[in-house]
Design an enzyme around this catalytic site. Structure first.
Site, PDB file in Angstrom:
ATOM      1  N   LYS A 192       0.798  -1.237   0.000  1.00  0.00           N
ATOM      2  CA  LYS A 192       0.000   0.000   0.000  1.00  0.00           C
ATOM      3  C   LYS A 192       0.830   1.286   0.000  1.00  0.00           C
ATOM      4  CE  LYS A 192      -3.136  -2.691  -0.294  1.00  0.00           C
ATOM      5  NZ  LYS A 192      -3.563  -2.889  -1.686  1.00  0.00           N
TER       6      LYS A 192
ATOM      7  N   THR B 227       2.685   0.643  -5.002  1.00  0.00           N
ATOM      8  CA  THR B 227       3.115  -0.393  -5.950  1.00  0.00           C
ATOM      9  C   THR B 227       2.419  -0.269  -7.305  1.00  0.00           C
ATOM     10  OG1 THR B 227       2.938  -1.767  -3.948  1.00  0.00           O
ATOM     11  CG2 THR B 227       3.650  -2.859  -5.984  1.00  0.00           C
ATOM     12  N   THR B 228       1.093  -0.142  -7.272  1.00  0.00           N
ATOM     13  CA  THR B 228       0.303  -0.130  -8.512  1.00  0.00           C
ATOM     14  C   THR B 228       0.718   1.053  -9.389  1.00  0.00           C
ATOM     15  OG1 THR B 228      -1.511  -1.040  -7.210  1.00  0.00           O
ATOM     16  CG2 THR B 228      -2.074  -0.157  -9.380  1.00  0.00           C
TER      17      THR B 228
ATOM     18  N   HIS C  31       7.138  -7.642  -2.275  1.00  0.00           N
ATOM     19  CA  HIS C  31       6.956  -6.974  -0.983  1.00  0.00           C
ATOM     20  C   HIS C  31       7.945  -7.504   0.058  1.00  0.00           C
ATOM     21  CE1 HIS C  31       3.528  -4.697  -2.191  1.00  0.00           C
ATOM     22  NE2 HIS C  31       2.669  -5.690  -2.207  1.00  0.00           N
TER      23      HIS C  31
ATOM     24  N   LYS D 173      -8.344   6.125  -2.862  1.00  0.00           N
ATOM     25  CA  LYS D 173      -8.366   7.590  -2.950  1.00  0.00           C
ATOM     26  C   LYS D 173      -7.132   8.157  -3.638  1.00  0.00           C
ATOM     27  CE  LYS D 173     -11.333   9.032   0.845  1.00  0.00           C
ATOM     28  NZ  LYS D 173     -11.362   9.796   2.104  1.00  0.00           N
TER      29      LYS D 173
END
Ligand code: PAP
Length: 366
Positions: free
Chosen positions: A112, A115-116, A172, A329
């Protein structure tokens, strides 16, 4: 060009599994369906190694300490970090079944932390001569399948040798747990304010949490996070494992901060491209290629794609996640809507204490 998704093939239920696994399943089926005469499948060296690791893994899980899990009942303490059991098993398998190449580039992050976003930026930058922005791979498929995630079970091994160089992989795992053949490659690490990581992770994990478990309150998530008990945690040791390595080998590890990238994405992208060995040319800069890639990979753009509203990504044999859950968000400071003053202070104090003397400063705590 091969994509990770092209190395997958549909099984009978329409889910995607690695092609090597399909071969294995068909072989097992063949064995089952040809009796009599009874054929005993000889144990290959590969299977023998795998079975040995499974035994080692079983023993480990029975002996190492466990703590409350976020998604499943327990996380397990292993080499100073907390893991879902599958990641421990894969960690044992990884050095045997994953072979890195010197040109590989790894994207590492705490869950979180961005990464994306980085996946999209790295993929779009490396492949910028293959696609036009208006007909881009990312628009159809989203970032999740753009390159493989290393931490899911690496047996049976997937053949990544067809991927063009530089191959890219995401992980990760903390730096200290990766085998030397991997740590000798280039790494991009993205770090984020732990308060925003906590909130993002709590939302994500609550959604993925086993239905057999009671609801997961923010108070419980906060307490566990502060104690370091969260998947791949403690957060601070994870960050420091890459930060220290980046100081030792700045040419091998690019250490990025989510907040800085949000403020100056074009600057970050130019550095990223240069680090990956594909700097933008004067002509590309002139044509606004940097701005176009930043726009393509923006939260606004990616989160509104059909594939990211409806699609699903499968991580190995175990996890299936809706793509939309990777886009919530995409803001700095959403923690202010959730954490009390005392909670904020406690995380900042831990951060300052843990990072003291390391030279690492997160703007968010100053
Ligand atoms: P992962 O580690 O499970 O892969 P990761 O992508 O690191 O998740 O984190 C998801 C966070 O990145 C989400 O943050 P939030 O919950 O605070 O909103 C997600 O919204 C944010 N994110 C995803 N894509 C982008 C993007 N293109 N730009 C900025 N933030 C993004």
């Amino acid at each position: 060009m091969y994509f990770y998704s092209e190395l997958l093939t549909a099984d009978k239920k329409g889910s995607f599994v690695p092609k090597t696994l399909c071969l294995r399943l068909s072989y097992d089926f063949f064995i089952m369906s040809t009796s009599p005469p009874l054929i005993t499948k000889p144990e290959s060296k590969e299977d023998a190694d795998y079975n040995k690791i499974c035994e080692e893994y079983k023993h480990l899980i029975e002996t190492v300490p466990n703590g409350n899990g976020w998604m499943e009942k327990h996380l397990y303490s292993y080499n100073g970090f907390w893991f879902h059991p599958n990641y421990i098993k894969n960690h044992l398998l990884l050095p045997i079944y994953f072979k890195s190449q010197p040109t590989d580039i790894f994207l590492a992050s705490f869950m979180k932390a961005g990464t994306t976003w980085l996946k999209a930026l790295m993929f779009a930058t490396i492949n910028r001569h293959r696609y036009t922005i208006s007909d881009h791979y990312l628009l159809q498929h989203g970032p999740q399948g753009a390159f493989p995630y290393l931490d899911i079970e690496s047996y049976p091994p997937t053949d990544f040798t067809h991927l063009p160089a530089p191959r890219m992989f995401a992980t990760h795992y903390p730096r200290t747990l990766l085998p030397p053949c991997i740590t000798s490659c280039k790494f991009v690490y993205v770090c984020r304010d732990p308060k925003d990581v906590l909130i993002s992770k709590w939302h994500f994990m609550s959604n993925q949490r086993s239905k057999d478990l009671p609801p997961f309150s923010l108070d419980e998530a906060f307490e566990l996070f502060c104690q370091g008990i969260s998947d791949f945690g403690p957060f601070w040791e994870h960050v420091l494992s890459y930060w220290r390595a980046s100081l030792e080998s700045p040419d091998k590890i690019l250490f990025l901060k989510y907040e800085e990238m949000m403020k100056q994405p074009e600057v970050a992208l130019r550095n990223l491209a240069a680090f990956m060995g594909k700097p933008f040319t004067a002509e590309e800069l002139e044509k606004g290629v940097v701005e176009k890639i930043v726009e393509l990979c923006s939260f606004e753009n990616l989160s509104n794609l059909e594939v990211n509203k409806k699609g699903v990504v499968k991580f190995g044999k175990v996890f299936e996640v809706e793509n939309r859950l990777f886009f919530r968000k995409g803001e700095i400071g959403d923690w202010k809507n959730y954490l009390s003053v005392e909670m904020k202070q406690r995380i900042d104090e831990i951060t300052n204490e843990k990072f003291k003397g390391s030279g690492l400063i997160l703007d968010a705590t100053t």
